[in-house]
Design a protein around this motif. Structure first.
Motif, PDB file in Angstrom:
ATOM      1  N   TYR A 399     -46.535  98.255  55.155  1.00 15.33           N
ATOM      2  CA  TYR A 399     -46.796  96.997  55.864  1.00 15.33           C
ATOM      3  C   TYR A 399     -48.265  96.956  56.264  1.00 15.33           C
ATOM      4  O   TYR A 399     -48.703  97.747  57.104  1.00 15.33           O
ATOM      5  N   CYS A 400     -48.995  96.033  55.681  1.00 17.85           N
ATOM      6  CA  CYS A 400     -50.413  95.863  56.012  1.00 17.85           C
ATOM      7  C   CYS A 400     -50.543  94.706  56.992  1.00 17.85           C
ATOM      8  O   CYS A 400     -50.387  93.542  56.621  1.00 17.85           O
ATOM      9  N   LYS A 401     -50.813  95.027  58.233  1.00 16.14           N
ATOM     10  CA  LYS A 401     -50.917  94.021  59.293  1.00 16.14           C
ATOM     11  C   LYS A 401     -52.387  93.753  59.575  1.00 16.14           C
ATOM     12  O   LYS A 401     -53.145  94.682  59.894  1.00 16.14           O
ATOM     13  N   THR A 402     -52.788  92.502  59.471  1.00 16.03           N
ATOM     14  CA  THR A 402     -54.212  92.175  59.611  1.00 16.03           C
ATOM     15  C   THR A 402     -54.605  91.790  61.025  1.00 16.03           C
ATOM     16  O   THR A 402     -55.701  92.121  61.476  1.00 16.03           O
ATOM     17  N   LEU A 403     -53.720  91.079  61.734  1.00 17.34           N
ATOM     18  CA  LEU A 403     -54.050  90.592  63.073  1.00 17.34           C
ATOM     19  C   LEU A 403     -53.028  91.102  64.085  1.00 17.34           C
ATOM     20  O   LEU A 403     -51.837  91.210  63.778  1.00 17.34           O
ATOM     21  N   PRO A 404     -53.468  91.410  65.305  1.00 16.67           N
ATOM     22  CA  PRO A 404     -52.533  91.919  66.313  1.00 16.67           C
ATOM     23  C   PRO A 404     -51.662  90.817  66.897  1.00 16.67           C
ATOM     24  O   PRO A 404     -52.074  89.659  67.007  1.00 16.67           O
ATOM     25  N   THR A 405     -50.453  91.192  67.262  1.00 15.93           N
ATOM     26  CA  THR A 405     -49.550  90.311  67.994  1.00 15.93           C
ATOM     27  C   THR A 405     -49.453  90.830  69.434  1.00 15.93           C
ATOM     28  O   THR A 405     -50.115  91.790  69.815  1.00 15.93           O
ATOM     29  N   PHE A 406     -48.583  90.193  70.231  1.00 13.87           N
ATOM     30  CA  PHE A 406     -48.473  90.641  71.610  1.00 13.87           C
ATOM     31  C   PHE A 406     -47.886  92.044  71.696  1.00 13.87           C
ATOM     32  O   PHE A 406     -48.243  92.807  72.606  1.00 13.87           O
ATOM     33  N   SER A 407     -46.985  92.409  70.780  1.00 10.05           N
ATOM     34  CA  SER A 407     -46.435  93.773  70.810  1.00 10.05           C
ATOM     35  C   SER A 407     -47.545  94.803  70.617  1.00 10.05           C
ATOM     36  O   SER A 407     -47.542  95.863  71.263  1.00 10.05           O
ATOM     37  N   ASP A 408     -48.519  94.506  69.748  1.00  8.12           N
ATOM     38  CA  ASP A 408     -49.661  95.406  69.585  1.00  8.12           C
ATOM     39  C   ASP A 408     -50.519  95.441  70.845  1.00  8.12           C
ATOM     40  O   ASP A 408     -51.046  96.495  71.233  1.00  8.12           O
ATOM     41  N   THR A 409     -50.676  94.285  71.471  1.00  9.84           N
ATOM     42  CA  THR A 409     -51.476  94.211  72.695  1.00  9.84           C
ATOM     43  C   THR A 409     -50.844  95.019  73.813  1.00  9.84           C
ATOM     44  O   THR A 409     -51.522  95.776  74.524  1.00  9.84           O
ATOM     45  N   LEU A 410     -49.524  94.880  73.972  1.00 13.44           N
ATOM     46  CA  LEU A 410     -48.821  95.657  74.988  1.00 13.44           C
ATOM     47  C   LEU A 410     -48.921  97.149  74.696  1.00 13.44           C
ATOM     48  O   LEU A 410     -49.115  97.967  75.612  1.00 13.44           O
ATOM     49  N   ALA A 411     -48.807  97.507  73.431  1.00 13.39           N
ATOM     50  CA  ALA A 411     -48.910  98.928  73.059  1.00 13.39           C
ATOM     51  C   ALA A 411     -50.298  99.482  73.360  1.00 13.39           C
ATOM     52  O   ALA A 411     -50.436 100.630  73.815  1.00 13.39           O
ATOM     53  N   LEU A 412     -51.341  98.696  73.099  1.00 17.12           N
ATOM     54  CA  LEU A 412     -52.701  99.142  73.389  1.00 17.12           C
ATOM     55  C   LEU A 412     -52.871  99.449  74.870  1.00 17.12           C
ATOM     56  O   LEU A 412     -53.436 100.488  75.252  1.00 17.12           O
ATOM     57  N   VAL A 413     -52.363  98.562  75.735  1.00 15.29           N
ATOM     58  CA  VAL A 413     -52.477  98.781  77.171  1.00 15.29           C
ATOM     59  C   VAL A 413     -51.656  99.998  77.589  1.00 15.29           C
ATOM     60  O   VAL A 413     -52.104 100.831  78.397  1.00 15.29           O
ATOM     61  N   ARG A 414     -50.456 100.133  77.031  1.00 10.40           N
ATOM     62  CA  ARG A 414     -49.627 101.296  77.364  1.00 10.40           C
ATOM     63  C   ARG A 414     -50.300 102.607  76.955  1.00 10.40           C
ATOM     64  O   ARG A 414     -50.222 103.607  77.687  1.00 10.40           O
ATOM     65  N   GLN A 415     -50.945 102.617  75.803  1.00 10.92           N
ATOM     66  CA  GLN A 415     -51.597 103.836  75.333  1.00 10.92           C
ATOM     67  C   GLN A 415     -52.706 104.284  76.268  1.00 10.92           C
ATOM     68  O   GLN A 415     -53.013 105.478  76.348  1.00 10.92           O
ATOM     69  N   HIS A 416     -53.317 103.346  76.980  1.00 11.44           N
ATOM     70  CA  HIS A 416     -54.330 103.716  77.973  1.00 11.44           C
ATOM     71  C   HIS A 416     -53.701 104.093  79.318  1.00 11.44           C
ATOM     72  O   HIS A 416     -54.322 104.805  80.112  1.00 11.44           O
ATOM     73  N   LEU A 417     -52.474 103.595  79.565  1.00 12.89           N
ATOM     74  CA  LEU A 417     -51.835 103.862  80.852  1.00 12.89           C
ATOM     75  C   LEU A 417     -51.046 105.162  80.857  1.00 12.89           C
ATOM     76  O   LEU A 417     -51.012 105.864  81.876  1.00 12.89           O
ATOM     77  N   TRP A 418     -50.380 105.495  79.756  1.00  9.67           N
ATOM     78  CA  TRP A 418     -49.530 106.681  79.761  1.00  9.67           C
ATOM     79  C   TRP A 418     -50.269 107.949  80.176  1.00  9.67           C
ATOM     80  O   TRP A 418     -49.784 108.689  81.049  1.00  9.67           O
ATOM     81  N   PRO A 419     -51.411 108.269  79.611  1.00 14.12           N
ATOM     82  CA  PRO A 419     -52.052 109.542  79.988  1.00 14.12           C
ATOM     83  C   PRO A 419     -52.542 109.583  81.434  1.00 14.12           C
ATOM     84  O   PRO A 419     -52.794 110.666  81.959  1.00 14.12           O
ATOM     85  N   SER A 420     -52.692 108.408  82.074  1.00 11.88           N
ATOM     86  CA  SER A 420     -53.255 108.406  83.428  1.00 11.88           C
ATOM     87  C   SER A 420     -52.206 108.078  84.470  1.00 11.88           C
ATOM     88  O   SER A 420     -51.881 108.898  85.334  1.00 11.88           O
ATOM     89  N   ALA A 421     -51.615 106.881  84.379  1.00 11.01           N
ATOM     90  CA  ALA A 421     -50.704 106.430  85.435  1.00 11.01           C
ATOM     91  C   ALA A 421     -49.450 107.273  85.500  1.00 11.01           C
ATOM     92  O   ALA A 421     -48.974 107.627  86.579  1.00 11.01           O
ATOM     93  N   PHE A 422     -48.892 107.616  84.351  1.00  8.78           N
ATOM     94  CA  PHE A 422     -47.617 108.329  84.369  1.00  8.78           C
ATOM     95  C   PHE A 422     -47.752 109.702  84.995  1.00  8.78           C
ATOM     96  O   PHE A 422     -47.019 110.079  85.887  1.00  8.78           O
ATOM     97  N   PHE A 423     -48.715 110.484  84.516  1.00  8.99           N
ATOM     98  CA  PHE A 423     -48.808 111.855  84.980  1.00  8.99           C
ATOM     99  C   PHE A 423     -49.359 111.939  86.396  1.00  8.99           C
ATOM    100  O   PHE A 423     -49.185 112.942  87.066  1.00  8.99           O
ATOM    101  N   SER A 424     -50.014 110.890  86.858  1.00 12.49           N
ATOM    102  CA  SER A 424     -50.573 110.947  88.206  1.00 12.49           C
ATOM    103  C   SER A 424     -49.519 110.759  89.277  1.00 12.49           C
ATOM    104  O   SER A 424     -49.739 111.125  90.422  1.00 12.49           O
ATOM    105  N   VAL A 425     -48.358 110.156  88.938  1.00 13.78           N
ATOM    106  CA  VAL A 425     -47.312 109.962  89.945  1.00 13.78           C
ATOM    107  C   VAL A 425     -46.081 110.791  89.626  1.00 13.78           C
ATOM    108  O   VAL A 425     -45.035 110.597  90.207  1.00 13.78           O
TER     109      VAL A 425
END
Length: 451
Positions: A399-425
């Motif tokens: 599957y060659c995906k050219t443009l991001p959808t909201f699921s990709d956008t949510l995943a991008l934000v989660r990928q930045h949050l998991w290493p910081s927010a999750f382990f900090s609490v």
């Protein structure tokens, strides 16, 4: 304490002053947990995903929604101002989509629920009823640079109870257009000096509503128009010395249904931006008229007839309260309304709308608008995290995906949050285990894309 990425902290500071210091700490946990949690967006599910399963004072997080003092309307204002600053140039009009959706909810304790037509499951041949809450949502329709398309970003949602609800409580019933008018007036005050274009479906083609909108300076509305609407020429100038009341309208114009069949109707071919990011060649006829039906004063409109050369779409009529708007621009603006339906689908699929379980009146009034607004907040987080860089779209060999959808956008934000927010609490226990980086990245990638 939450340890969040710096760019996300800068965004959250726009909303911090709307809460007390103590409530803000609890609200941040609910916010980040609502982004990270897959499945249901209950308070219990959020506390589990944030590592707070052992929190003995868990009731404090419930009180943020059902008791704490803060204003959803103030948060809506701050969110709108931030969205406009990020995505709308100062010389461009602010395009706003307006539509209602049914949140399917059951339960005797949910006082405002009613029985409505289900717009998703119903069709011309079948009428499907559903129990739930009716929400009117206003969204900013704007182009997202890294998505290369227009998204509908919710910022203000209002609960519109049924007529029976108001009758049982001896309250004056407000129709959908009554609520819509108050929302438009509120946004008009929030954005002084900005031109506003309101795009809605045929439900809002109501004369008294359009009359109020047309009287606001710099505000115009675009809706569908019935083909049998009563349209008239402007009233002629009053003759000097003539007795009697002043005429409100001139001679009647042909019905739009007649114009479709009249060979004398002047049609112009236009290549328009159409649904699905495509272009389509259509024929357009346009003119100005007074739409009048007693006892409401006449409303000056520009009507637009659209005819598909290929015959795939039925002829459609639109109206705009701005007489100077270009017909092709009116059609392209109205086509943007479809992104509102896309957002309603996305918030159900990825943000857990209809999975919350609150039955307190105040919690209901706060939770659903917060989840809808979370769609816009995730978009803002992604905009700040990317910092004008290319969006890393998830790819696969099949599957060659050219443009991001909201699921990709949510995943991008989660990928930045998991290493910081999750382990900090998480647990304060200092015991740690080591896992390979490849395995850790795979875990984060899987959790980030979980629905």
């Amino acid at each position: 304490m939450l340890t969040l990425p710096t760019r996300i902290i800068h965004v959250l500071r726009h909303f911090e002053e709307a809460f007390s210091e103590r409530v803000w700490e609890w609200a941040k946990v609910l916010l980040i947990g609502a982004i990270l949690a897959p499945g249901e967006r209950t308070v219990a599910a959020i506390l589990r995903v944030m590592g707070c399963s052992d929190e003995k004072q868990f009731q404090n997080y419930h009180r943020v929604l059902n008791r704490a003092i803060w204003s959803s309307r103030e948060l809506s204002r701050r969110l709108l101002v931030l969205l406009v600053c990020l995505f709308v140039a100062g010389n461009e009009p602010v395009i706003l989509g307006l539509d209602e959706t049914i949140e399917r909810r059951r339960g005797r304790k949910i006082a405002a629920r009613g029985v409505y037509r289900d717009p998703v499951r119903s069709s011309k041949e079948f009428f499907v009823k559903t129990n739930g809450l009716r929400w009117i949502s206003m969204m900013l329709l704007t182009s997202i640079p890294w998505a290369q398309r227009v998204w509908a970003l919710p910022f203000l949602s209002v609960l519109a109870p049924s007529e029976r609800y108001h009758e049982e409580r001896h309250m004056r019933h407000k129709t959908i257009t009554d609520w819509a008018w108050q929302m438009i007036l509120q946004v008009f005050r929030w954005l002084p000096g900005r031109s506003l274009v309101i795009i809605a479906d045929g439900t809002y083609a109501v004369l008294d509503f359009l009359l109020k909108v047309s009287r606001l300076p710099g505000v115009s509305a675009i809706t569908r128009l019935r083909l049998d609407a009563c349209l008239y020429d402007p009233a002629p100038a009053r003759e000097a010395g003539k007795r009697g009341r002043t005429a409100l309208k001139g001679p009647a114009q042909p019905k739009l249904a007649q114009r479709l069949k009249d060979p004398a109707t002047q049609w112009e071919k236009h290549t328009l931006s159409w649904y699905g990011g495509t272009t389509r060649e259509m024929e357009i006829a346009t003119g100005t008229a007074l739409w009048y039906q007693s006892p409401v004063p006449p409303v000056a409109i520009r009507w637009v007839l659209i005819r598909d050369l290929a015959g795939q779409y039925e002829p459609t009529a639109l109206l705009c309260t701005d007489l100077h708007a270009q017909a092709a621009q009116i059609v392209e603006w109205f086509v943007l309304r479809w992104t509102v339906e896309v957002t309603f689908h996305e918030v159900r699929a990825h943000l857990g709308v209809e999975t919350q379980r609150q039955w307190s009146d105040l919690a209901i009034l706060r939770t659903t608008p917060a989840l809808l607004g979370l769609f816009s907040l995730v978009t803002i987080f992604a905009q700040q995290l990317l910092d004008a860089q290319a969006f890393p779209v998830r790819q696969a060999a099949w599957y060659c995906k050219t443009l991001p959808t909201f699921s990709d956008t949510l995943a991008l934000v989660r990928q930045h949050l998991w290493p910081s927010a999750f382990f900090s609490v998480s647990s304060t226990d200092a015991d740690t285990i080591q896992i390979p980086r490849v395995l850790f990245d795979r875990f984060v990638d899987t959790l980030a894309f979980a629905a």
